[in-house]
Design a protein around this motif. Sequence first.
Motif, PDB file in Angstrom:
ATOM      1  N   LEU A   1       0.836  -1.209   0.000  1.00  0.00           N
ATOM      2  CA  LEU A   1       0.000   0.000   0.000  1.00  0.00           C
ATOM      3  C   LEU A   1       0.865   1.251   0.000  1.00  0.00           C
ATOM      4  CD1 LEU A   1      -3.237   0.709   1.919  1.00  0.00           C
ATOM      5  CD2 LEU A   1      -1.324   2.267   2.244  1.00  0.00           C
ATOM      6  N   VAL A   2       1.864   1.310   0.878  1.00  0.00           N
ATOM      7  CA  VAL A   2       2.659   2.544   0.970  1.00  0.00           C
ATOM      8  C   VAL A   2       3.516   2.731  -0.270  1.00  0.00           C
ATOM      9  CG1 VAL A   2       2.610   2.584   3.486  1.00  0.00           C
ATOM     10  CG2 VAL A   2       4.522   1.447   2.325  1.00  0.00           C
ATOM     11  N   GLU A   3       4.037   1.653  -0.817  1.00  0.00           N
ATOM     12  CA  GLU A   3       4.838   1.793  -2.036  1.00  0.00           C
ATOM     13  C   GLU A   3       3.968   2.242  -3.209  1.00  0.00           C
ATOM     14  OE1 GLU A   3       7.273  -1.545  -2.995  1.00  0.00           O
ATOM     15  OE2 GLU A   3       8.365  -1.491  -1.084  1.00  0.00           O
ATOM     16  N   HIS A   4       2.736   1.742  -3.260  1.00  0.00           N
ATOM     17  CA  HIS A   4       1.838   2.107  -4.359  1.00  0.00           C
ATOM     18  C   HIS A   4       1.446   3.580  -4.306  1.00  0.00           C
ATOM     19  CE1 HIS A   4      -1.254   1.684  -7.415  1.00  0.00           C
ATOM     20  NE2 HIS A   4      -2.131   2.248  -6.599  1.00  0.00           N
ATOM     21  N   HIS A   5       1.218   4.087  -3.105  1.00  0.00           N
ATOM     22  CA  HIS A   5       0.722   5.462  -2.968  1.00  0.00           C
ATOM     23  C   HIS A   5       1.824   6.486  -2.706  1.00  0.00           C
ATOM     24  CE1 HIS A   5      -3.498   4.394  -3.231  1.00  0.00           C
ATOM     25  NE2 HIS A   5      -3.282   3.401  -2.408  1.00  0.00           N
ATOM     26  N   SER A   6       3.050   6.036  -2.619  1.00  0.00           N
ATOM     27  CA  SER A   6       4.154   6.970  -2.406  1.00  0.00           C
ATOM     28  C   SER A   6       4.679   7.479  -3.737  1.00  0.00           C
ATOM     29  CB  SER A   6       5.287   6.278  -1.638  1.00  0.00           C
ATOM     30  OG  SER A   6       6.426   7.101  -1.582  1.00  0.00           O
ATOM     31  N   GLY A   7       5.263   8.665  -3.697  1.00  0.00           N
ATOM     32  CA  GLY A   7       5.903   9.206  -4.880  1.00  0.00           C
ATOM     33  C   GLY A   7       7.326   8.717  -5.049  1.00  0.00           C
ATOM     34  N   LEU A   8       7.819   7.862  -4.152  1.00  0.00           N
ATOM     35  CA  LEU A   8       9.187   7.365  -4.223  1.00  0.00           C
ATOM     36  C   LEU A   8       9.227   6.074  -5.040  1.00  0.00           C
ATOM     37  CD1 LEU A   8      12.149   7.586  -3.240  1.00  0.00           C
ATOM     38  CD2 LEU A   8      11.472   6.213  -1.257  1.00  0.00           C
ATOM     39  N   ALA A   9      10.040   6.068  -6.089  1.00  0.00           N
ATOM     40  CA  ALA A   9      10.184   4.871  -6.930  1.00  0.00           C
ATOM     41  C   ALA A   9      11.109   3.888  -6.235  1.00  0.00           C
ATOM     42  CB  ALA A   9      10.752   5.254  -8.292  1.00  0.00           C
ATOM     43  N   MET A  10      10.567   2.715  -5.857  1.00  0.00           N
ATOM     44  CA  MET A  10      11.325   1.755  -5.065  1.00  0.00           C
ATOM     45  C   MET A  10      11.999   0.677  -5.896  1.00  0.00           C
ATOM     46  SD  MET A  10      11.278   2.572  -1.903  1.00  0.00           S
ATOM     47  CE  MET A  10      11.849   1.014  -1.232  1.00  0.00           C
ATOM     48  N   ASP A  11      11.619   0.497  -7.130  1.00  0.00           N
ATOM     49  CA  ASP A  11      12.118  -0.628  -7.908  1.00  0.00           C
ATOM     50  C   ASP A  11      13.178  -0.242  -8.935  1.00  0.00           C
ATOM     51  OD1 ASP A  11      10.501  -2.516  -6.622  1.00  0.00           O
ATOM     52  OD2 ASP A  11       8.787  -1.968  -7.877  1.00  0.00           O
ATOM     53  N   ARG A  12      13.702   0.956  -8.843  1.00  0.00           N
ATOM     54  CA  ARG A  12      14.748   1.333  -9.799  1.00  0.00           C
ATOM     55  C   ARG A  12      16.046   0.584  -9.461  1.00  0.00           C
ATOM     56  NH1 ARG A  12      14.759   7.335  -7.165  1.00  0.00           N
ATOM     57  NH2 ARG A  12      16.361   7.056  -5.568  1.00  0.00           N
ATOM     58  N   GLN A  13      16.827   0.298 -10.477  1.00  0.00           N
ATOM     59  CA  GLN A  13      18.028  -0.514 -10.301  1.00  0.00           C
ATOM     60  C   GLN A  13      19.257   0.322  -9.954  1.00  0.00           C
ATOM     61  OE1 GLN A  13      17.841  -3.932 -10.375  1.00  0.00           O
ATOM     62  NE2 GLN A  13      15.660  -3.432 -10.480  1.00  0.00           N
ATOM     63  N   ASP A  14      19.189   1.625 -10.175  1.00  0.00           N
ATOM     64  CA  ASP A  14      20.329   2.474  -9.844  1.00  0.00           C
ATOM     65  C   ASP A  14      19.872   3.520  -8.827  1.00  0.00           C
ATOM     66  OD1 ASP A  14      18.653   3.903 -11.454  1.00  0.00           O
ATOM     67  OD2 ASP A  14      20.203   4.680 -12.792  1.00  0.00           O
ATOM     68  N   GLY A  15      20.823   4.195  -8.271  1.00  0.00           N
ATOM     69  CA  GLY A  15      20.498   5.273  -7.343  1.00  0.00           C
ATOM     70  C   GLY A  15      20.068   4.814  -5.965  1.00  0.00           C
ATOM     71  N   LEU A  16      20.414   3.568  -5.603  1.00  0.00           N
ATOM     72  CA  LEU A  16      20.009   3.057  -4.294  1.00  0.00           C
ATOM     73  C   LEU A  16      20.512   3.931  -3.154  1.00  0.00           C
ATOM     74  CD1 LEU A  16      18.726   0.741  -2.598  1.00  0.00           C
ATOM     75  CD2 LEU A  16      20.959  -0.402  -2.697  1.00  0.00           C
ATOM     76  N   ARG A  17      21.707   4.479  -3.316  1.00  0.00           N
ATOM     77  CA  ARG A  17      22.326   5.253  -2.226  1.00  0.00           C
ATOM     78  C   ARG A  17      22.200   6.761  -2.431  1.00  0.00           C
ATOM     79  NH1 ARG A  17      27.915   2.470  -0.323  1.00  0.00           N
ATOM     80  NH2 ARG A  17      27.593   4.090   1.250  1.00  0.00           N
ATOM     81  N   ASP A  18      21.457   7.168  -3.450  1.00  0.00           N
ATOM     82  CA  ASP A  18      21.285   8.603  -3.692  1.00  0.00           C
ATOM     83  C   ASP A  18      20.573   9.256  -2.510  1.00  0.00           C
ATOM     84  OD1 ASP A  18      22.429   8.224  -6.133  1.00  0.00           O
ATOM     85  OD2 ASP A  18      20.609   8.526  -7.308  1.00  0.00           O
TER      86      ASP A  18
END
Length: 334
Positions: free
Chosen positions: A35-52
């Motif tokens: 639920l929180v991942e779906h409604h958040s504006g934060l993209a969680m499944d990107r492969q780069d930028g984990l530590r940005d």
Amino acid sequence: MTSARAELAAMAAALCDPQRTLASLVGETVQLRQLVEHHSGLAMDRQDGLRDGESFLPSGWAISPVQAGLCAREPYRSAAFIQGLAQAVRERLDVNGGRPVRVLYAGCGPFALLALPVMALLSATQVQFAILDVHAETLGHARELIAALGLDSHVAEYLCADAAAYRIPAAAMPDVIVSETMNTALGKEPQVAILRNLHAQAPAAALLPAAVTVHLGLDRRSPGEPCTDWGPVFALDADALRAWQGEQGDSLPAASIRLPDVLEQAPRLLTRIRVHGDIVLGDHECSLNLPLALPGKPVLAGGSVLDFRYRLGGQPGLECRLRLPRTERDGGMQ
């Protein structure tokens, strides 16, 4: 978003139920994370930028928004902290004389995950949160999600600040302090510094986690077997925080442990967490409880003594010094 709020309320009823075991709540924690991942504006499944967006503070490593969000993917960890927070709030509500319970959430991450079920379960006249994070981006995501779920009336203020240095206003002293800003064996991240700072200002507040204890021992030989425990090395709890008030310098005291005469495998640091009351996270139950190699990976001898200290500063964590058995120190002489 009305349906999302209703979905959250249904999850909250289960997650905050003190009769439910952590194992029985895996389904609800997965649903909450979705639920929180779906409604958040934060993209969680990107492969780069984990530590940005991560920061290295005077008190330790502040992980990035995505790294903080990934913590929601550990079901036992989420269930334990949510259930513990709900219990702590209810206990304070019973003695607060009608005043809302004030919760300071230090290191909220992009979802303010631990607060959402409590907000959904209790009214804004029962609980009020101060939501704090050191990263403006992380705090912004949490704020947007809380507003989207219609829970912003539960938030007294949003604070972009370093929790290890934050000064609590006298009129806003919390009843409960929750901070899940830790790594295995209390290394790297600023959990110790944050609780030292906040507990000194609000010593009557309930702390979540109530205790984090690092032990020395051996990892289990196979799943289902217990780890071997040789004793506690370091504890972070209210008693320790009070004892450290006079401590100066760049480290805190920890225990000394004598190793067995025969070492069959390399010792490990074992992290045990008591969240609140009898809600605990034990060995291998989440990433925080994975056995960890000794710092520096020293070459050990049976019968040696390991003297531990907890290092403060930008790279916090346990360090140890090896004292060899007397016969080895003296070249075999007694």
